[in-house]
Design a protein around this motif. Structure first.
Motif, PDB file in Angstrom:
ATOM      1  N   TYR A 529      55.867  -6.448  33.167  1.00  0.00           N
ATOM      2  CA  TYR A 529      56.834  -7.473  32.766  1.00  0.00           C
ATOM      3  C   TYR A 529      56.064  -8.724  32.381  1.00  0.00           C
ATOM      4  O   TYR A 529      55.136  -9.157  33.083  1.00  0.00           O
ATOM      5  CB  TYR A 529      57.805  -7.818  33.888  1.00  0.00           C
ATOM      6  CG  TYR A 529      58.766  -8.930  33.486  1.00  0.00           C
ATOM      7  CD1 TYR A 529      59.930  -8.636  32.795  1.00  0.00           C
ATOM      8  CD2 TYR A 529      58.474 -10.266  33.755  1.00  0.00           C
ATOM      9  CE1 TYR A 529      60.790  -9.644  32.388  1.00  0.00           C
ATOM     10  CE2 TYR A 529      59.330 -11.279  33.341  1.00  0.00           C
ATOM     11  CZ  TYR A 529      60.482 -10.959  32.667  1.00  0.00           C
ATOM     12  OH  TYR A 529      61.325 -11.961  32.254  1.00  0.00           O
ATOM     13  N   ALA A 531      56.960 -12.606  30.238  1.00  0.00           N
ATOM     14  CA  ALA A 531      57.821 -13.484  29.445  1.00  0.00           C
ATOM     15  C   ALA A 531      57.221 -14.879  29.477  1.00  0.00           C
ATOM     16  O   ALA A 531      56.510 -15.249  30.427  1.00  0.00           O
ATOM     17  CB  ALA A 531      59.247 -13.500  29.984  1.00  0.00           C
ATOM     18  N   THR A 554      65.944 -14.501  37.500  1.00  0.00           N
ATOM     19  CA  THR A 554      65.416 -13.151  37.724  1.00  0.00           C
ATOM     20  C   THR A 554      66.491 -12.087  37.585  1.00  0.00           C
ATOM     21  O   THR A 554      66.174 -10.912  37.396  1.00  0.00           O
ATOM     22  CB  THR A 554      64.777 -13.056  39.114  1.00  0.00           C
ATOM     23  OG1 THR A 554      65.786 -13.220  40.124  1.00  0.00           O
ATOM     24  CG2 THR A 554      63.710 -14.128  39.307  1.00  0.00           C
ATOM     25  N   THR A 557      66.737 -10.533  33.737  1.00  0.00           N
ATOM     26  CA  THR A 557      65.698  -9.717  33.106  1.00  0.00           C
ATOM     27  C   THR A 557      66.183  -8.313  32.833  1.00  0.00           C
ATOM     28  O   THR A 557      65.668  -7.636  31.957  1.00  0.00           O
ATOM     29  CB  THR A 557      64.445  -9.675  33.994  1.00  0.00           C
ATOM     30  OG1 THR A 557      64.817  -9.200  35.298  1.00  0.00           O
ATOM     31  CG2 THR A 557      63.831 -11.044  34.117  1.00  0.00           C
ATOM     32  N   ASN A 558      67.189  -7.822  33.568  1.00  0.00           N
ATOM     33  CA  ASN A 558      67.724  -6.492  33.262  1.00  0.00           C
ATOM     34  C   ASN A 558      68.638  -6.519  32.056  1.00  0.00           C
ATOM     35  O   ASN A 558      69.110  -5.486  31.606  1.00  0.00           O
ATOM     36  CB  ASN A 558      68.482  -5.912  34.469  1.00  0.00           C
ATOM     37  CG  ASN A 558      69.816  -6.598  34.688  1.00  0.00           C
ATOM     38  OD1 ASN A 558      69.953  -7.781  34.438  1.00  0.00           O
ATOM     39  ND2 ASN A 558      70.794  -5.867  35.185  1.00  0.00           N
ATOM     40  N   GLY A 560      67.558  -8.497  29.383  1.00  0.00           N
ATOM     41  CA  GLY A 560      66.669  -9.249  28.511  1.00  0.00           C
ATOM     42  C   GLY A 560      66.769  -8.811  27.071  1.00  0.00           C
ATOM     43  O   GLY A 560      67.028  -7.658  26.757  1.00  0.00           O
ATOM     44  N   GLY A 564      65.140 -13.590  24.714  1.00  0.00           N
ATOM     45  CA  GLY A 564      65.160 -14.084  26.087  1.00  0.00           C
ATOM     46  C   GLY A 564      66.326 -14.993  26.382  1.00  0.00           C
ATOM     47  O   GLY A 564      66.211 -15.906  27.198  1.00  0.00           O
ATOM     48  N   VAL A 567      67.389 -16.374  30.024  1.00  0.00           N
ATOM     49  CA  VAL A 567      66.383 -16.151  31.068  1.00  0.00           C
ATOM     50  C   VAL A 567      65.764 -17.472  31.495  1.00  0.00           C
ATOM     51  O   VAL A 567      65.539 -17.707  32.683  1.00  0.00           O
ATOM     52  CB  VAL A 567      65.297 -15.177  30.564  1.00  0.00           C
ATOM     53  CG1 VAL A 567      64.182 -15.032  31.600  1.00  0.00           C
ATOM     54  CG2 VAL A 567      65.910 -13.822  30.261  1.00  0.00           C
ATOM     55  N   ALA A 592      59.357  -7.994  27.467  1.00  0.00           N
ATOM     56  CA  ALA A 592      59.998  -8.957  28.358  1.00  0.00           C
ATOM     57  C   ALA A 592      61.258  -8.392  28.976  1.00  0.00           C
ATOM     58  O   ALA A 592      61.840  -9.007  29.850  1.00  0.00           O
ATOM     59  CB  ALA A 592      60.327 -10.229  27.596  1.00  0.00           C
ATOM     60  N   ALA A 593      61.735  -7.252  28.514  1.00  0.00           N
ATOM     61  CA  ALA A 593      62.980  -6.699  29.038  1.00  0.00           C
ATOM     62  C   ALA A 593      62.691  -5.475  29.897  1.00  0.00           C
ATOM     63  O   ALA A 593      61.862  -4.635  29.557  1.00  0.00           O
ATOM     64  CB  ALA A 593      63.893  -6.309  27.888  1.00  0.00           C
ATOM     65  N   THR A 594      63.347  -5.360  31.033  1.00  0.00           N
ATOM     66  CA  THR A 594      63.226  -4.204  31.897  1.00  0.00           C
ATOM     67  C   THR A 594      64.601  -3.586  32.060  1.00  0.00           C
ATOM     68  O   THR A 594      65.606  -4.129  31.627  1.00  0.00           O
ATOM     69  CB  THR A 594      62.661  -4.597  33.278  1.00  0.00           C
ATOM     70  OG1 THR A 594      63.652  -5.353  33.967  1.00  0.00           O
ATOM     71  CG2 THR A 594      61.395  -5.420  33.136  1.00  0.00           C
ATOM     72  N   LEU A 598      64.686  -7.948  37.969  1.00  0.00           N
ATOM     73  CA  LEU A 598      63.255  -8.095  38.196  1.00  0.00           C
ATOM     74  C   LEU A 598      62.872  -7.636  39.596  1.00  0.00           C
ATOM     75  O   LEU A 598      63.493  -8.024  40.590  1.00  0.00           O
ATOM     76  CB  LEU A 598      62.858  -9.565  37.998  1.00  0.00           C
ATOM     77  CG  LEU A 598      61.365  -9.832  37.833  1.00  0.00           C
ATOM     78  CD1 LEU A 598      60.871  -9.260  36.516  1.00  0.00           C
ATOM     79  CD2 LEU A 598      61.091 -11.325  37.879  1.00  0.00           C
TER      80      LEU A 598
END
Length: 1007
Positions: A529, A531, A554, A557-558, A560, A564, A567, A592-594, A598
């Motif tokens: 990860y 960003a 945080t 981020t799911n 993202g 961004g 974020v 940057a995206a998961t 996070l």
């Protein structure tokens, strides 16, 4: 241009003059050295034909002695020249010199011929002849063999033996002309000759609507360009182009000729930098981008009487066009005193010139023209006329906002404060470096207060000025020198390690030194990860403090995206902007995206300034949890007072809330939920434009589906959070009551305060506004009908459960993480004096008390009322304490003994059975004993000890002395008044929600 766009970069003239002399540079396309123009033509353009070639070259200086001329195609390429001049006899060539009017000056005799390059080059020599400026030498060569089809560049050179001046022109061989008796274009000496002209008066732009002007009605607009040439010509053989200062061609509406002058009617005004070009019938440009003198105000001669003329206003520093109704007219200028003695203050005379209608006065270049004065212009043609002008000061000034600027990063803003005595005017501000080269520019409008600030950008250190130009007049001014220096800024983190729970908003504070901005990188390849955000300190105000608090959500981020969105943010007026991580560190390869919130682990922090890493740190994202639920009660009157955590804790200090699982009907039930990791989700909802309150943010998380089901599967409601309120017992054959969330929200039942710092959410509920339905399958998003909903009743018990659901991404537990508690709704009951009659004394300080189940902090209004001969009405306010009692004091010292009275107590909302009541009686006031002094023992005589153990009585000093029978309040408690007054309550300081001030009761938690 008139009264609109004109630019003046500097004052060229040192004295008022007619802009009429133009040293025109006359050049054919491709001309070399200093010869003015030339051309090649053939009578027959068929490829391979034997024909007559004509070459012309025009002198650019007087008294040029010419003893030879060379014609040369050896340099032609693409394609190569494969034709040939006649090389056999000099008699094939005729050399003629023409005057500027096209008449023959002389024909050269005794021509000698030599050739080279296989006939591609011929040289003719002869006895010297004189060719003056503008005169043309022409060579006609017979037996010329055309090359193949194509365009060939050839040279024509005076005096080749001494490397004289030369010109070049293209010969076109395409078979379009086969007439052996003429040439492809008018030739010098022919009746339609259109060779190069000279310019005797430079082009001038002006505007007029005067009907006296010859061409004022021939164009669709009233703007013109006039240029005067040095001789008569056939207008049909020439074309003209006008180009504005931006390089765009301007539409020409009309083209007119008067004598040697051409007047072009154009479709728009011009500014300095505009040019005019002219092309002759041979396609050769002989006036190439000549500068046009622009004007911004015109004064036209008319036929009206002097006394009827209007006065033209002009600004000191602009150029003015004086327009006559005839050519070659002189104009006298006077300082105007009065109509009777105007001739007594003569200033100067100017004229329009031959074939011209216009002369230009540059007011900024003359010392005898002064702002604040009036002037008269006397036109001295065949019909004399006078026109008046008043000269004003534009008052244009420019002052550098800051003359010493230091900057870091790629650029800085350089500003000027611009003011003018005239308003609503466009100005152009240009940032110039020390070499007067333009760095940046922009157009700004001076507003209604005569001021504007122009912000421009410099990217390098150096010394600058800002030149400001009034677009309408071309008047300019300039700032003092501005010194811009690049400095090396620094950035650091306020702490080495920052911590935040997974799902919450981490706050990372960055300190800036000699810098306005920096870039912060979070994460890296090792944690899959990364960003980054550019943080910028506020330009002004309290947040312009060299510190930026970066807020990193945080939870988001799911969700993202490449941009961004959401974020990053910054506290206060500072800003934070998403930056792609690989733009900060080229070694970053992760996205940057998961796919989830996070993860809880350690993330590297790095701060960059000017592209260089300057500071490092660590962000530790810790595991989150769902911990507890405690229940409290608060008076209904305080519902809605709490908007922020500070309101809650102020209420705690005031004791305005009480921990209890018994909630009186219509009071407020406060859920204190201890949970971490949910505040990023709440903040994300609050950032949406459609969400304006924390209540709406929580409701979105309780009702919005977070999971899209695969195609073909039944859609289910999977929310991030859930809140259920379910009756624990019900009447036989009835489903329990369950919370109807949407209906309760619509009824105004909820108030929410989130305290992320203390990991607590307060959900406050007005019990009388809660809506329930009797169904096992309640839908929190459904809006039930009034016939379907019910409310809570006294003596009903409810379980409350708050759940962080798996769909939130904050927990992996299939059933989520839950905390629960139970409360009972009780009746708003109470009684006065334990249900007994009340007896008071005819004295002050008489207490009337009672007990109740309603929330502590509630105000109770008590009234004592007697009728008859001893009538009175006394009121006072008491407050319910934590143990459910309330009491206040009345003063009955002025009342008669044995008087009976009624006592009532009321609250808002009212008690269940209405106001509480009791009977009261005034008894005799207790006598106050007089203290008996104890005799002092004799000096030095011991006091005998008593013979018994009976203690010596103490004087009755604790008996209070009766107070006078007045209504003056006494210290130490609430005091009755004789009239009905306001009932004091808690007000805004008493929050409807509270954290425990006393011990918290931890209730069961379900996971």
């Amino acid at each position: 241009m008139t009264d609109t766009n004109t630019k003046v970069r500097s004052l060229i003239l040192t004295a008022l003059m007619v802009v009429s002399v133009f040293g025109g540079t006359i050049a054919f396309a491709g001309a070399a050295s200093a010869a003015t123009g030339g051309s090649y033509t053939v009578a027959n353009t068929a490829p391979g034909a034997t024909t007559t070639v004509t070459a012309q070259i025009q002198s650019e200086q007087d008294a040029k002695s010419v003893g030879g001329v060379e014609l040369d195609f050896s340099g032609a390429s693409s394609p190569d020249f494969d034709g040939s001049f006649s090389t056999g006899s000099s008699s094939d060539y005729t050399v003629t010199v023409y005057n500027t009017d096209g008449t023959v000056k002389t024909t050269v005799s005794s021509v000698s011929l030599s050739s080279s390059n296989g006939g591609e080059t011929v040289t003719l020599t002869f006895s010297s002849v004189t060719v003056n400026a503008g005169e043309t030498l022409q060579v006609e060569g017979e037996s010329f063999t055309n090359p193949s089809s194509g365009t060939y560049s050839g040279d024509i050179q005076f005096n080749p033996s001494s490397s004289g001046e030369s010109v070049s022109d293209d010969l076109v061989v395409d078979g379009t002309t086969t007439d052996e008796t003429g040439t492809t274009g008018p030739t010098a000496g022919s009746s339609d000759y259109s060779g190069p002209l000279g310019v005797s008066q430079a082009p001038v732009e002006f505007s007029t609507t005067s009907s006296s002007y010859t061409y004022s009605s021939t164009a669709s607009t009233d703007t013109y360009v006039e240029v005067v040439f040095d001789r008569e010509f056939d207008l049909s053989q020439y074309s003209f182009t006008v180009t504005d200062a931006d390089g765009n061609d301007v539409t020409i509406d009309s083209t007119n000729k008067d004598g040697n002058a051409v007047v072009l009617g154009i479709a728009s005004d011009l500014t300095d930098g505009a040019t005019m070009s002219a092309t002759d019938g041979n396609g050769d440009t002989f006036v190439d981008a000549a500068a046009i003198t622009t004007t911004s105000t015109s004064i036209a001669e008319d036929t009206t009487a002097y006394s009827s003329d209007s006065v033209t206003a002009a600004y000191d520093g602009e150029r003015i066009a004086l327009i006559s109704d005839e050519t070659s007219e002189s104009i006298d200028a006077f300082r105007y005193n009065s109509a009777g003695d105007v001739d007594n203050d003569f200033l100067f005379t100017r004229g329009t010139g031959t074939d011209s209608y216009v002369t230009v006065i540059d007011t900024g270049a003359r010392d005898d023209l002064t702002a604040g004065e009036d002037y008269s212009f006397q036109f001295l043609g065949s019909s004399s006329d006078e026109e008046r002008m008043t000269l004003r000061s534009l008052g244009l000034t420019a002052e550098a906002t800051n003359t010493e600027i230091s900057f870091t990063g790629d650029s800085t803003t350089v500003s000027a404060d611009i003011s003018s005595d005239a308003v609503n005017r466009d100005v152009t501000a240009t940032l110039l470096d020390s070499s007067d080269e333009e760095v940046d520019s922009g157009t700004f409008t001076i507003d209604g207060d005569g001021q504007i600030t122009a912000d421009l950008t410099a990217t390098e250190a150096g010394n600058y000025t800002i030149e400001v130009e009034d677009v309408g007049t071309g008047i300019t001014t300039e700032t003092d020198e501005i010194s811009v220096s690049a400095v090396t800024g620094d950035v650091s983190f306020s702490e080495t390690v920052f911590r935040e729970d997974r799902g919450d908003v981490a706050e990372i504070t960055i300190d800036l030194d000699n810098a306005d901005s920096a870039t912060v990188l979070i994460g890296g390849n090792s944690v899959s990860y990364a960003a980054a955000a550019e943080v910028t300190d506020a330009e002004s105000g309290d947040d312009a403090d060299g510190e930026v608090t970066l807020q990193f959500n945080t939870y988001l981020t799911n969700k993202g995206t490449p941009t961004g969105e959401g974020v990053f943010s910054a506290a206060g007026d500072d800003t934070a902007t998403f930056v792609a991580a690989d733009e900060v560190d080229s070694d970053i390869t992760t996205d940057a995206a998961t796919s989830a919130v996070l993860a809880d682990t350690d993330y590297d922090l790095a701060a960059y300034i000017g592209g260089e890493e300057s500071a490092v740190g660590t962000l530790i994202v810790e595991p989150r949890s769902t911990d507890s639920m405690n229940l409290w009660t608060a008076p209904s009157s305080t519902f809605g007072d709490a908007e922020a955590p500070a309101d809650v804790y102020s209420a705690i200090e005031d004791g305005a809330v009480t921990q209890s699982d018994e909630i009186a009907a219509q009071d407020v039930l406060v859920h204190q939920i201890g949970a971490s990791g949910v505040y990023g989700a709440l903040q994300n909802e609050l950032d949406k434009s459609s969400v304006s309150s924390q209540e709406a943010a929580l409701v979105n998380l309780l009702t919005t589906d977070q999971v899209s089901q695969p195609a073909g599967e039944t859609e289910t409601l999977d929310t991030a959070l859930s809140l259920s309120v379910v009756q624990t017992g019900s009447s036989p054959n009835q489903d329990p009551k369950r919370l109807a969330l949407t209906d309760s929200v619509a009824a105004g039942a909820f108030n929410v305060v989130a305290d992320a710092d203390n990991e607590t959410v307060f959900v406050n509920v007005k019990t009388d506004q809660l809506q329930f339905v009797r169904t096992d399958d309640v839908d929190p998003t459904n809006d039930y009908t009034d016939s379907e909903t019910v409310t809570a009743a006294a003596d009903e018990e409810f379980d409350v459960t708050f759940t962080v659901e798996q769909a939130s991404g904050l927990t992996t537990a299939e059933d989520g993480e839950s905390v629960s508690s139970t409360f009972t709704v009780v009746e708003r009951a109470g009684m006065l004096n334990g249900g007994e009659d009340i007896t008071v004394e005819a004295a002050s300080g008489q207490e009337i008390s009672g007990t109740t189940d309603i929330a502590p902090g509630t105000d109770v209004n008590i009234r004592a009322r007697a009728t008859g001969t001893s009538a009175f009405l006394k009121t006072a306010t008491a407050t319910v304490t934590e143990n459910g009692t309330f009491a206040t004091e009345f003063d009955f010292s002025g009342s008669s003994e044995n008087t009976t009275f009624d006592v009532t107590a009321s609250a808002s909302p009212q008690f269940a059975d209405g106001a509480l009541s009791a009977e009261g009686t005034i008894g005799a006031a207790e006598a106050t004993p007089t203290p008996t002094p104890t005799p002092e023992p004799a000096t030095d005589t011991p006091t005998p000890e008593p013979a018994t153990d009976t203690p010596t009585p103490e004087p009755a000093t604790d008996t209070p002395t009766p107070e006078p029978a007045t209504e003056t309040p006494t210290d130490g408690g609430d005091t009755a008044t004789e009239t009905s007054g306001s009932q004091p309550g808690f007000g805004g300081a008493v929050a409807i929600v509270a954290l425990a001030g006393a011990a918290l009761i931890a209730l069961r938690r379900g996971n």
